[in-house]
Design a protein around this motif. Structure first.
Motif: not given
Length: 507
Positions: A271, A273, A285, A287, A320
């Motif tokens: 994950k 971000v 982003d 996932t 990030g």
């Protein structure tokens, strides 16, 4: 010898230690013909080219050129060039640190009677030479390395044409080109064809063969399968001849639909971000779930490789956060990521993966050894056990585990590097163009393997320039453009046109 035939090779034989690379192979090329030389990696294409260009001296056989009343044997590329045979390789074999003009006239610069280079004359003539291949706006005084690979290839072709080549060999010239650059190259090839130059085109892109070529010669396992007119050989038959059997596996490959349940934290492996790397990829982003194959697609320069490198830590992200298996991951160097269970097969196999002077065993075991630590050397017996296991699993064609990896075909080298990372038993595997420049059979094996690995629970990120390949293999597609992630598409029943529209900026 037919007046229109400019090159004939008959009964060519070439033996390497333990391997018969060419067995009684024939080949012929006509004036003004674009002739595809096709076959799987290891079929003998490179060896045949190297025999023709003087890199290897054949064990037996005969080579004849039009206008020469006796057979020729080239003992060096220079001798081949004197006979009118020039080669432009995938990795451009010119000098990036000197000017475009110097590259075109290297070894034949116009000089004064005092031995000084006549720069004005050389630069003027270079401009004229480049104008013939559509590069009339190039600054010939700039270093060649300042220009893209596509332009460097055009410069190499321009040089070959200027030294009056009769036969031009283009060895995988389109592997690093985008669609616009390929069209420009094809335009130049057609111009040369009109001037009577015979072109040998070595490629793995079937669509390009049927777009530009007049005829095809197919090799398999060092032997001639046949020579065909392009109109007489449908694509399915070409693939069947290259592989030695009827082949419809590509059509059968299709990853089963799999939805990523991001609500279940236990299911999430990666994950990111707001992750970014200044100058290469804007904050993104993403996932990825356990057992999922996620593809990255976009035009060349879109940021596909850069996104993958930021995830792995090959390029250290400066903004990030990144979570791996539910924990914050701060990877300062790739070894940190590897120790946590990541693996990364980079795009440039030769520059970043293959260690050419090491054996197959040494190349395959090196990542696991780095992960284990230099002070905990793996026993040779364990190294051999693991190497032999993955040679068998990946169907790597090699005389032994101790064969130098540089002696293998490109496709088998790719499998060795893939084996290197599978030996580490990663949870997350990043594959950047793993099938580029390899034959259809090996490409299919790798696609099937990716699906099999995902079904066993491994998470895979897959980057490819071939949209059809992505659609067969991935569960989700991430669209990138100009260094920015634009969005995602679920691969339920996507087609090529929908993906192309998304890449171009449509819905």
């Amino acid at each position: 010898m037919d007046n229109s035939v400019i090159l004939t090779m008959r009964h060519i034989n070439m033996m390497f230690p333990g391997v018969k690379a060419l067995s009684n192979v024939d080949f012929s090329l006509k004036q003004g013909e674009i002739h595809a030389l096709m076959g799987e990696n290891g079929a003998g294409k490179s060896t045949l080219i190297k025999v023709l260009t003087g890199v290897h001296v054949m064990d037996s056989g005969e080579i004849r050129m039009s206008g020469i009343d006796h057979p020729i044997i080239n003992h060096s590329p220079e001798e081949a060039q004197e006979q009118g045979i020039s080669t432009v390789y995938q990795e451009v074999n010119l000098c990036p640190n000197i000017s475009v003009s110097e590259n075109i006239f290297i070894g034949r610069q116009p000089i004064t009677r005092f031995g000084a280079i006549r720069w004005g004359e050389m630069n003027k003539r270079s401009k004229e030479v480049l104008a013939n291949v559509g590069l009339d706006k190039i600054d010939v005084t700039k270093p060649l390395g300042d220009y893209s690979v596509a332009i460097q290839q055009m410069v190499a072709i321009a040089r070959a044409v200027d030294i009056k080549c009769k036969v031009l060999i283009l060895d995988e010239p389109t592997s690093s080109l985008d669609e616009h650059e390929v069209k420009k190259l094809f335009s130049v090839m057609n111009q040369l064809k009109e001037k009577g130059v015979g072109i040998i085109f070595v490629t793995h892109f079937l669509e390009q063969v049927y777009e530009i070529c007049d005829s095809i010669t197919v090799l398999r396992n060092g032997e001639l399968v046949g020579m065909y007119e392009i109109s007489e050989l449908p694509r399915v038959q070409l693939v069947a001849k290259m592989l030695g059997h009827d082949f419809d596996d590509l059509a059968e490959i299709r990853n089963t639909e799999k939805q990523c349940s991001v609500e279940d934290e236990k299911n999430v492996i990666v994950k990111a971000v707001g992750l970014s790397h200044t100058g290469t990829i804007q904050p993104f982003d993403i996932t990825l779930c356990k057992g999922e194959v996620v593809g990255l697609t976009g035009l060349l320069g879109s940021g596909r490789s850069e996104l993958a490198r930021a995830l792995y830590g090959a390029d250290h992200a400066d903004k990030g956060t990144l979570y791996f298996k539910g924990k914050l991951l701060k990877a300062h160097v790739p070894l940190d990521s590897m120790k946590q269970g990541m693996a990364f097969l980079p795009e440039d196999r030769k520059a970043e993966s293959i260690i050419s002077d090491l054996s197959v065993r040494e190349n395959m075991i090196i990542a696991l050894q780095a992960k284990t630590g230099v002070f905990k050397l793996l026993p040779i017996s364990k190294q051999n056990e693991l190497t032999e296991k993955f040679i068998k699993a990946l169907k790597i064609k090699t005389p032994s585990t101790e064969t130098l990896v540089k002696q293998l075909s490109g496709g088998n080298q790719q499998k060795v590097i893939l084996g290197r990372w599978l030996i580490t038993n990663p949870d997350f595997l990043i594959l950047d163009e793993p099938t580029r420049g390899i034959d259809v059979g090996t490409k299919t094996e790798i696609q099937k393997l990716i699906i099999k690995l995902s079904q066993s629970g491994m998470t895979v990120m897959f980057i490819s320039s071939e949209i059809d390949e992505m659609l067969r293999t991935v569960n989700r597609l991430c669209i990138l453009r100009d260094g920015k992630k634009q969005g995602e598409l679920e691969n339920n029943h996507l087609d090529r046109q929908e993906v192309m529209a998304a890449i171009a900026g449509g819905k």
